[in-house]
Design an enzyme around this catalytic site. Structure first.
Site, PDB file in Angstrom:
ATOM      1  N   PRO A 219       1.346  -0.058  -2.021  1.00  0.00           N
ATOM      2  CA  PRO A 219       0.671  -0.644  -0.852  1.00  0.00           C
ATOM      3  C   PRO A 219      -0.288   0.322  -0.172  1.00  0.00           C
ATOM      4  CG  PRO A 219       2.899   0.037  -0.285  1.00  0.00           C
ATOM      5  CD  PRO A 219       2.749   0.293  -1.752  1.00  0.00           C
TER       6      PRO A 219
ATOM      7  N   ASP B  43       1.080  -1.358   3.337  1.00  0.00           N
ATOM      8  CA  ASP B  43       1.894  -0.353   4.002  1.00  0.00           C
ATOM      9  C   ASP B  43       1.444  -0.327   5.461  1.00  0.00           C
ATOM     10  OD1 ASP B  43       3.731   1.593   4.288  1.00  0.00           O
ATOM     11  OD2 ASP B  43       2.648   3.133   3.176  1.00  0.00           O
TER      12      ASP B  43
ATOM     13  N   TRP C   2       7.403   6.787   3.979  1.00  0.00           N
ATOM     14  CA  TRP C   2       7.426   6.844   2.513  1.00  0.00           C
ATOM     15  C   TRP C   2       8.705   6.202   1.978  1.00  0.00           C
ATOM     16  CZ3 TRP C   2       3.126   7.914   0.058  1.00  0.00           C
ATOM     17  CH2 TRP C   2       2.151   8.681   0.714  1.00  0.00           C
TER      18      TRP C   2
ATOM     19  N   GLN D 223       0.118  10.789  -5.120  1.00  0.00           N
ATOM     20  CA  GLN D 223       1.368  10.026  -5.047  1.00  0.00           C
ATOM     21  C   GLN D 223       2.489  10.631  -5.892  1.00  0.00           C
ATOM     22  OE1 GLN D 223       1.684   7.804  -2.759  1.00  0.00           O
ATOM     23  NE2 GLN D 223      -0.470   7.887  -2.210  1.00  0.00           N
TER      24      GLN D 223
ATOM     25  N   TRP E 288       4.438   8.042  -3.144  1.00  0.00           N
ATOM     26  CA  TRP E 288       5.105   6.800  -3.515  1.00  0.00           C
ATOM     27  C   TRP E 288       5.857   6.881  -4.846  1.00  0.00           C
ATOM     28  CZ3 TRP E 288       3.524   2.079  -6.434  1.00  0.00           C
ATOM     29  CH2 TRP E 288       4.236   0.950  -6.030  1.00  0.00           C
TER      30      TRP E 288
ATOM     31  N   LYS F 129     -14.703  17.040  -1.834  1.00  0.00           N
ATOM     32  CA  LYS F 129     -13.733  16.044  -1.408  1.00  0.00           C
ATOM     33  C   LYS F 129     -14.370  15.164  -0.320  1.00  0.00           C
ATOM     34  CE  LYS F 129      -9.090  15.983   0.429  1.00  0.00           C
ATOM     35  NZ  LYS F 129      -8.007  16.766   1.008  1.00  0.00           N
TER      36      LYS F 129
ATOM     37  N   LYS G 126     -13.860  12.630   6.500  1.00  0.00           N
ATOM     38  CA  LYS G 126     -14.576  12.179   7.688  1.00  0.00           C
ATOM     39  C   LYS G 126     -15.374  13.324   8.295  1.00  0.00           C
ATOM     40  CE  LYS G 126     -11.838   8.221   9.104  1.00  0.00           C
ATOM     41  NZ  LYS G 126     -10.670   7.810   9.876  1.00  0.00           N
TER      42      LYS G 126
END
Ligand SMILES: [Zn+2]
Ligand SMILES: [Zn+2]
Length: 1015
Positions: free
Chosen positions: A58, A97, A541, A572, A576, A611, A614
């Protein structure tokens, strides 16, 4: 303009260039109106050759999707469409999520929350929760929109939401298993703690946020008790931990020495003396006594801040406190080989204290500020105490050296604050106890690539306990109630049970969140007093990791778990993928993962390989990109550019290059096919491959193409299976651009542009071949770029065969057809293409344009090669554009002619091609005429004329006198070829009366602009 011609408007697209944005919008509407996604799912639910379980990883709804997310979704959709076409049922259902730190911080930013107290007092939990839900819904819109733009065939109606009561209840039932097995419980342990978010984090979360930061690096001295001038030399990068220092540790098996520096003796590990003295710029020193590490055990040292921290004076009474211990984990290859231990601030330190029954000293509040217990340091934030500690050491004459180091240090993965380690009472899943089963389960999974597999397994092998409690608001509550009197604890696993045991009725607006759930007070079974819930919510998580159980009904879970294939980002491994695995092993008790295969994707970077972040302002948002760019082209690009496991640098300028070219070629090949096939009234139901074969109309070129296709089908499918999507796309690219467009089409072009009824069957055989090959190709392309495939399916295949399925997605996956394979022919024609390429090199050497027909070529090759080439002689003449060819085993015959200089030659290995370069006006005129006739013929088809229509007039303008001179004797022949009463030539189109400007079509010819108009 169309009105002037007999153009059929229903075939209008045939005259259009590839305009993916328009076409994709049409297809989106088509899918929606005709419920194609729903039909596909329903069809495979009823009619399948197996079920492949799937659980959506999710996305967290705390931000808008960027191109990296889009790349991941394209991979998921690729797999779904492909497996569905293969006949499998996949529950490709969305999931979101919704809880946890990421969402909370997003909301905090919006509300201008300064810290947790501000949150609780000014905003309040109820309002905060409402804001979290709003945020989740806001970002859900963005993700939904991106899926729609990308054409992701995920079922959004069946989405799971991790914040809903029914999901949380099932998560609780998951956790209850752990509680019953004593794998879940309260513990006192050192955890990573974010001072900003004011919550502990799991070990896995710590790994998500490493960044380069500056820290002090200092060497200092701790005086050996009852000695004159002897000191332990110690190093640290976290000076504040000296406040909570309780022990020094040395390695039991290493040799330690006393080093005489001035009047002092410094105790440190022997092997580091030289390097360290150099580093500290100490020139005059002498190594004195050598002593084994074990012999240092139990020595007491003078804690330097006894006068400032009264609590430390109290602790100092304990003989073990401020003494030397020996520990195997001490690294003797770095620093001084003497480490100071602060059990309240370090995991290893803490374990040492626990083992030796040394009390743990943790004078910190929830903001990680020192409490009154820290004496003169009280009120200082831990990391702000660093410089203060250094100053005191300096004043006391204990500082040896201090400088700044830049090193990797874990920051909070959400708020980017430096983490501190604190011993705290938290709830843990003691997954360290089942670590061998976890690792065994992970080893059985397929990861497709070595590097992520190693990364994942080595992380799992650390096998640390999992801190699952969070001191936050927006999360699934930890359902443990504690008796306020006797300390009895109960785990409540459902709403029903909770309501039954609660002292009061739940309010109308009750939900399984803070603050509602905290309002329920239970009665203790043991002593009858009231029980209150612990203050924690669960790690988000854990929340997401419960999805294989929590998102399904029990029946569905039995069918869909373990999932067949999951794919998520590389990060992940600690996220996850890890929590899914841990929870599944706890839940089932088996060494089994809830997934059979896991593809970890590389991360997204900007065009310069940085990378996306923001702060750099280089984040490419998916929806913004897809406003301007084709989804099909983007999808192809995301899969084709690099291996899925590699970090991908997204450069939007690249979209319009090769990816656009490949899809544009696929489109134009269909246009080419359709114009010709409709012109000759091709009927795919009658003119099948079998028919063409019976008629003896399949040429070597067709058989070669069909054989090549079988290879592409097999290779492409195998590449998809091994998740080498980039190589899979290269297979398609090679076939479309090279094999079909660059090689096959020129082989049959002459067959197609004639409209002689006698050769009609040959043309129909080419259409039968193209129908089969292009249709297979569209099926293969569909999982990659589904819009153009659906468009072509509707406008080409369904247009010619009304009985074909409603959507390309409902078609079966192509399988290689063995009897269409002809390896010998593939080999021979490959050889022919090499020879043709050599003829082009020879032309280039002699400045002979490919369009110019030449009288003769000589090919020199081995005996076997000559045999193969002779069988393909017609094809050679056509492709090389020569009137005759001689094949020789050796050069001798051609030698003399070559020497005369009239021959132009090129060779490669044992192959050689020579061309007679002498030009002949007759041949040249014919070449020019045929070329122009072909353009006129294409225009006829473009404008929708039928083969029997007779054109009134054809005007060609923009020709120089030489070309006109060549063409004039051939105008009658040309008129016959293009079915026109008259063909006229002009130098300039203004010389032509009665043709409007817009009726002219322009094309380039010998670097000149030539115009054509037909009446
Ligand atoms: Zn934080
Ligand atoms: Zn009690």
């Amino acid at each position: 303009m169309a009105a002037k011609f007999k153009a059929d408007t229903s075939k209008r697209w045939l005259t259009l260039d590839y305009r993916p944005l328009e076409l994709e919008q049409q297809v989106r509407e088509f899918w929606e109106t005709n419920k194609v996604r729903e039909k596909l799912e329903q069809m495979r639910l009823v009619d399948n050759k197996g079920v492949l379980g799937y659980v959506e990883g999710p996305p967290t709804l705390n931000g808008v999707p960027h191109v990296g997310h889009a790349r991941g979704r394209v991979m998921k959709d690729l797999r779904y469409r492909w497996k569905s076409m293969q006949g499998f049922y996949v529950p490709f259902w969305a999931g979101w999520d919704c809880q946890g730190l990421p969402v909370e911080l997003e909301v905090e930013r919006g509300l201008g929350v300064r810290n947790k107290r501000d949150l609780l007092e000014r905003v309040g939990e109820e309002h905060f929760v409402a804001e979290c839900k709003k945020t989740v819904m806001k970002y859900h819109k963005e993700w939904f929109e991106a899926d729609k733009k990308l054409g992701v065939f995920m079922n959004h109606d069946k989405a799971y939401w991790t914040f809903l009561d029914e999901y949380i209840e099932r998560e609780w039932q998951y956790l209850k298993r752990a509680w019953e097995q004593d794998l879940l419980g309260e513990g006192y342990y050192v955890v990573a703690y974010c001072p900003h978010c004011q919550t502990s984090l799991s070990n896995a979360e710590v790994g998500l946020g490493y960044e380069e930061v500056d820290d002090p690096s200092l060497y200092f001295k701790m005086k050996l008790k009852d000695s004159e001038n002897e000191y332990f030399l110690v190093w640290t990068t976290m000076p504040f931990t000296l406040v909570t220092d309780l022990m020094l540790a040395v390695h039991p098996d290493a040799e330690y020495v006393k080093v005489k520096v001035g009047e002092e003796k410094w105790i440190m590990v022997r092997q580091r003396v030289e390097d360290l003295m150099q580093e500290l710029k100490v020139k005059d020193y002498r190594v004195l006594d050598v002593v084994g590490g074990k012999n240092l055990e139990g020595l007491k040292y003078e804690y330097p801040f006894l006068d400032m921290v009264p609590k430390q004076s109290e602790l100092d009474q304990n003989p073990l406190v401020h003494s030397v211990v020996t520990e195997d984990f001490v690294d003797v290859t770095a620093a001084t080989g003497v480490v100071h231990l602060a059990p309240g601030n370090g995991e290893d330190d803490f374990k040492v204290a626990q083992r030796r029954k040394v009390p743990v000293y943790v004078p910190f509040d929830d903001e990680a500020k020192f409490t009154a217990d820290a004496g003169e340091f009280a009120g200082l934030f831990a990391r702000d105490a660093d410089s203060h500690v250094v100053d005191v050491l300096r004043k006391k004459g204990l500082l040896v050296s201090v400088k700044t180091v830049t090193h990797e240090y874990p920051l909070c993965w959400r708020s980017h604050h430096k983490l501190v380690w604190l011993a705290r009472k938290e709830y843990f899943l003691w997954t360290d106890k089942i670590n061998s089963r976890v690792v065994e389960a992970a080893e059985k999974v397929s990861y497709f690539f070595e590097s992520p597999r190693n990364r994942f397994l080595s992380f799992l092998k650390e096998g640390k306990p999992w801190c699952v409690s969070r001191e936050r608001v927006w999360g699934a509550p930890l359902p443990v109630w504690v008796c306020q009197s006797c300390g009895n604890k109960v785990f409540v696993a459902s709403k029903k049970e909770l309501f039954e045991r609660a002292n009061a009725e739940p309010t109308q607006d009750f939900e399984l969140h803070k603050p509602w759930v905290d309002r329920l007070v239970l009665k203790c079974d043991k002593c009858g007093h009231s029980m209150k819930r612990v203050p924690f919510v669960l790690d988000c998580w854990h929340n997401a990791g419960a999805s294989p159980y929590a998102r399904f009904t029990s029946e569905e879970r039995n069918t869909f778990v373990p999932a067949d294939f999951l794919t998520e980002g590389m990060d992940q491994t600690r996220g996850w993928a890890n929590t899914l695995l841990l929870e599944h092993v706890v839940f089932t008790g088996k060494a089994e993962a809830p997934y059979k295969a896991f593809l970890f994707q590389g991360l997204a970077q900007d065009a310069k390989g940085r990378k996306m972040s923001k702060s750099l302002g280089n984040v490419l948002e998916a929806n913004t990109v897809l406003e301007k760019h084709s989804a099909d082209v983007f999808r192809f690009y995301a899969l084709w550019k690099c291996s899925p496991v590699d970090a991908m640098s997204f450069d939007m300028r690249e979209l319009s290059k090769r990816p656009y070219q490949v899809l544009g070629t696929l489109y134009h090949l269909h246009r080419f096919f359709m114009q010709n096939a409709e012109y000759d009234r091709f009927n795919p139901l009658v003119h099948t491959l079998a028919w063409a074969r019976e008629q003896g109309m399949l040429a070597p070129a067709d058989r070669w193409l069909l054989s090549n296709l079988q290879n592409t089908v097999a290779q492409y499918t195998a590449r998809l299976e091994s998740c080498e999507f980039n190589f899979a796309c290269e297979e398609l690219e090679k076939f479309v651009v090279d094999v079909l467009s660059r090689e096959y089409v020129p082989m049959v072009r002459r067959d197609l542009w004639s409209d002689d009824p006698e050769s009609l069957n040959r043309r129909l055989a080419v259409y039968a071949t193209l129908w089969h090959v292009l249709r297979s190709l569209v099926l293969l392309f569909n999982p990659v770029s589904p819009f153009v495939c659906e468009f072509l399916w509707q406008n080409v295949y369904c247009a010619l065969d009304k009985d074909l399925g409603e959507s390309v997605n409902l078609q079966p996956w192509p399988l290689p057809v063995e009897n269409l394979r002809d390896e010998q022919l593939e080999h021979d024609l490959g050889l022919l293409l090499r020879v043709v390429a050599l003829s082009y090199s020879a032309r280039q050497a002699g400045g002979l344009k490919r369009r110019w027909p030449l009288r003769k070529a000589v090919v020199v090759a081995s005996r076997d090669q000559v045999k193969a080439l002779k069988a393909l002689e017609d094809l050679f003449l056509e492709l090389a554009n020569v009137k005759s060819v001689g094949f020789l085993n050796e050069l001798s015959g051609a030698e003399s002619a070559v020497e005369e200089g009239l021959w132009k030659t090129a060779s490669e290995g044992d192959l050689m091609v020579s061309l007679d370069s002498e030009r002949d006006a007759g041949l040249l005129g014919e070449g020019v005429m045929r070329d122009l006739a072909r353009r006129v013929q294409a225009l006829r088809k473009d404008l929708g004329f039928s083969p029997t229509d007779m054109l009134e007039a054809v005007h060609l303008a923009g020709l120089d006198d030489e070309t006109k001179g060549l063409l004039e004797p051939l105008l009658g022949v040309m008129a016959g070829l293009v079915r026109a009463r008259k063909v006229s030539l002009y130098r300039d189109m203004r010389e032509v009366a009665g043709v409007a400007q817009e009726e002219w079509r322009e094309f380039s010819f010998d670097d000149k602009r030539v115009c054509v108009a037909v009446k």
